[in-house]
Design a protein around this motif. Structure first.
Motif, mmCIF file in Angstrom:
data_model
loop_
_atom_site.group_PDB
_atom_site.id
_atom_site.type_symbol
_atom_site.label_atom_id
_atom_site.label_comp_id
_atom_site.label_asym_id
_atom_site.label_seq_id
_atom_site.Cartn_x
_atom_site.Cartn_y
_atom_site.Cartn_z
ATOM 1 N N GLN A 214 2.016 1.943 10.172
ATOM 2 C CA GLN A 214 2.063 0.808 9.259
ATOM 3 C C GLN A 214 0.658 0.316 8.917
ATOM 4 O O GLN A 214 -0.223 0.276 9.766
ATOM 5 C CB GLN A 214 2.838 -0.354 9.885
ATOM 6 C CG GLN A 214 4.339 -0.152 9.987
ATOM 7 C CD GLN A 214 4.988 -1.314 10.702
ATOM 8 O OE1 GLN A 214 4.731 -1.560 11.884
ATOM 9 N NE2 GLN A 214 5.830 -2.066 9.995
ATOM 10 N N ASP A 215 0.484 -0.062 7.655
ATOM 11 C CA ASP A 215 -0.770 -0.662 7.180
ATOM 12 C C ASP A 215 -1.997 0.164 7.548
ATOM 13 O O ASP A 215 -3.037 -0.370 7.945
ATOM 14 C CB ASP A 215 -0.907 -2.082 7.721
ATOM 15 C CG ASP A 215 0.202 -2.989 7.209
ATOM 16 O OD1 ASP A 215 0.454 -2.969 5.996
ATOM 17 O OD2 ASP A 215 0.827 -3.699 8.027
ATOM 18 N N SER A 216 -1.886 1.478 7.397
ATOM 19 C CA SER A 216 -3.026 2.361 7.643
ATOM 20 C C SER A 216 -3.331 3.176 6.399
ATOM 21 O O SER A 216 -2.450 3.454 5.587
ATOM 22 C CB SER A 216 -2.722 3.312 8.816
ATOM 23 O OG SER A 216 -1.663 4.202 8.480
ATOM 24 N N TYR B 23 -0.468 -6.226 -3.642
ATOM 25 C CA TYR B 23 -0.945 -5.777 -2.338
ATOM 26 C C TYR B 23 -2.380 -6.246 -2.146
ATOM 27 O O TYR B 23 -3.170 -6.295 -3.095
ATOM 28 C CB TYR B 23 -0.884 -4.255 -2.238
ATOM 29 C CG TYR B 23 0.523 -3.708 -2.277
ATOM 30 C CD1 TYR B 23 1.254 -3.511 -1.105
ATOM 31 C CD2 TYR B 23 1.128 -3.399 -3.485
ATOM 32 C CE1 TYR B 23 2.547 -3.014 -1.134
ATOM 33 C CE2 TYR B 23 2.428 -2.903 -3.540
ATOM 34 C CZ TYR B 23 3.125 -2.712 -2.352
ATOM 35 O OH TYR B 23 4.418 -2.220 -2.392
ATOM 36 N N LYS C 57 -2.856 4.032 1.082
ATOM 37 C CA LYS C 57 -2.575 3.094 2.163
ATOM 38 C C LYS C 57 -1.081 2.803 2.223
ATOM 39 O O LYS C 57 -0.442 2.524 1.207
ATOM 40 C CB LYS C 57 -3.337 1.788 1.960
ATOM 41 C CG LYS C 57 -3.144 0.789 3.106
ATOM 42 C CD LYS C 57 -4.005 -0.445 2.921
ATOM 43 C CE LYS C 57 -3.837 -1.407 4.107
ATOM 44 N NZ LYS C 57 -4.699 -2.598 3.967
ATOM 45 N N SER D 200 1.442 0.248 3.002
ATOM 46 C CA SER D 200 1.329 -1.209 3.072
ATOM 47 C C SER D 200 2.673 -1.876 2.810
ATOM 48 O O SER D 200 3.396 -1.509 1.878
ATOM 49 C CB SER D 200 0.306 -1.696 2.039
ATOM 50 O OG SER D 200 0.140 -3.092 2.095
ATOM 51 N N GLY D 201 2.993 -2.860 3.647
ATOM 52 C CA GLY D 201 4.203 -3.641 3.453
ATOM 53 C C GLY D 201 5.483 -2.871 3.683
ATOM 54 O O GLY D 201 6.530 -3.229 3.127
ATOM 55 N N ASP E 243 -3.636 -1.056 15.678
ATOM 56 C CA ASP E 243 -4.673 -0.999 14.657
ATOM 57 C C ASP E 243 -5.675 0.078 15.022
ATOM 58 O O ASP E 243 -6.152 0.144 16.153
ATOM 59 C CB ASP E 243 -5.382 -2.358 14.574
ATOM 60 C CG ASP E 243 -6.323 -2.439 13.379
ATOM 61 O OD1 ASP E 243 -6.580 -1.396 12.763
ATOM 62 O OD2 ASP E 243 -6.781 -3.556 13.094
ATOM 63 N N ASP F 30 -10.286 0.917 8.407
ATOM 64 C CA ASP F 30 -9.372 1.228 7.315
ATOM 65 C C ASP F 30 -10.176 1.423 6.052
ATOM 66 O O ASP F 30 -10.632 0.481 5.447
ATOM 67 C CB ASP F 30 -8.375 0.069 7.125
ATOM 68 C CG ASP F 30 -7.342 0.382 6.057
ATOM 69 O OD1 ASP F 30 -7.181 1.568 5.752
ATOM 70 O OD2 ASP F 30 -6.719 -0.575 5.558
ATOM 71 N N ASP G 165 -10.568 2.286 2.292
ATOM 72 C CA ASP G 165 -9.747 2.331 1.091
ATOM 73 C C ASP G 165 -10.446 3.053 -0.051
ATOM 74 O O ASP G 165 -9.986 3.013 -1.176
ATOM 75 C CB ASP G 165 -9.394 0.902 0.637
ATOM 76 C CG ASP G 165 -8.305 0.318 1.514
ATOM 77 O OD1 ASP G 165 -7.556 1.102 2.105
ATOM 78 O OD2 ASP G 165 -8.220 -0.920 1.610
#
Length: 354
Positions: free
Chosen positions: A38-40, A92, A126, A128-129, A178, A182, A184
């Motif tokens: 998640q969220d990576s 996002y 990514k 995300s959510g 985590d 990260d 982007d």
């Protein structure tokens, strides 16, 4: 998400498998790594194990699901690249900015992958959510001339995709700690650039030796970031962006000022940091970004200044030997039609180009 439904029958990418698996078990599209935290930010790697009924693959299209955002495809030598943008269903967070649109479809076009070989197609993005336990489907289209195969079947929630003839590749989202970082910005793509994408982006090898590169022959080059003069030309502002680990494609940028009264042309670029360096151009029209190689070089008009910058003209490093890291440097040799060879050192900045 607004996505044009123009996929023909799609294409098959299986993930790096053993020879036994290739013999039959997974002859369709799958991910190299089938799980994502998640969220990576990840490199979603698809593999194409065969053509269409023996025909060579000439185009690959991938639809991106909601929840896989800030996507940036990896350029491939010999293929043209198109990225279609559209609206997300929600906004996002991207380093404090609320982003409501981005890449929704990736197309690698005009290639020629023989049925005798396989290849991988990589997209950085990514997750995300998305709730843990959710599987994101990436419908894929494989085109072999006028023959098309679609890998786009998605099981209903809770259903089993194993019995499907043409299942879309799935990425299962899992909970996890985590990772501590990260990134982007990917190998050469800056989605915030003025053209919608920066397919360039990285460079950097530590010339002090930690990358194992011998720079003894680069003594004529000025220190990273300094201006180099050759004939009527002044080359300055050389830099590149940091890359993700394992990323084989990077990019470089600089400025050339022609102080003379005759035109010149940048013909080619080489670097010990990469197997090949190409000259590329990106153009965005109607929310579609197209990148192409400039095989005839780039002209520098007399009395004019030419900028290679994110989202426009740039260097594309292919088969990068060691991912470029912030603070490192990358030597390049520029060959101009009139000014001849120029040694330049690119300074590796952050993934954001700072």
């Amino acid at each position: 998400m607004k996505i044009s439904k123009t996929f023909g029958k799609t294409f098959a990418l299986a993930a790096l498998l053993s020879a036994t698996a290739f013999a039959g078990a997974e002859a369709h599209v799958t991910f190299l790594n089938k799980e994502a935290t998640q969220d990576s930010t990840i490199l979603a790697t698809l593999q194409l194990p065969h053509g269409c009924d023996g025909k060579a693959t000439t185009e690959v299209r991938v639809k991106l699901p909601e929840g896989f955002v800030f996507a940036k495809p990896q350029p491939k030598a010999g293929w043209e690249l198109e990225v279609s943008k559209g609206d997300y269903q929600k906004s996002y967070d991207n380093h404090g900015d609320k982003v409501k649109s981005g890449a929704v479809e990736i197309r690698w076009k005009n290639g020629n992958l023989s049925d005798d070989f396989y290849d991988t197609f990589v997209i950085q993005g990514k997750v995300s959510g998305v709730e843990a336990g959710t599987s994101l489907a990436f419908p894929v289209t494989q085109m072999c001339g006028d023959t098309v195969e679609a890998w786009d079947q998605v099981a209903k929630e809770g259903g089993d995709a194993h019995g499907m003839k043409s299942p879309a590749p799935l990425l299962k989202v899992v909970a996890g700690e985590d990772q501590g970082h990260d990134h982007d910005d990917m190998a050469g793509m800056d989605m915030t650039s003025k053209t919608g994408m920066d397919m360039t982006g990285k460079a950097g090898m530590d010339m002090t030796g930690k990358t194992g590169m011998d720079t003894s022959g680069m003594g004529a080059a000025a220190p990273a970031g300094e201006t180099v003069k050759a004939g009527d030309l002044e080359v300055s502002g050389g830099f590149a962006k940091a890359m993700l680990p394992g990323q084989p494609v990077g990019g470089g940028f600089f400025t050339v000022k022609n102080n003379g009264q005759t035109d010149d042309r940048l013909l080619s670029v080489t670097s010990p940091a990469a197997g090949e360096v190409q000259l590329h151009e990106m153009v965005t029209k109607d929310n579609v970004m197209r990148m192409r190689q400039l095989k005839d070089g780039i002209a520098i008009a007399a009395g004019q200044t030419l900028k290679l910058e994110p989202g426009n003209l740039h260097l594309m490093f292919q088969k990068v030997k060691t991912p470029f890291k912030q603070g490192d440097t990358v030597p390049v040799t520029l060959t101009f039609e009139k000014a001849g060879k120029v040694e330049l050192v690119l300074q590796v900045l952050s993934a954001q180009g700072k």
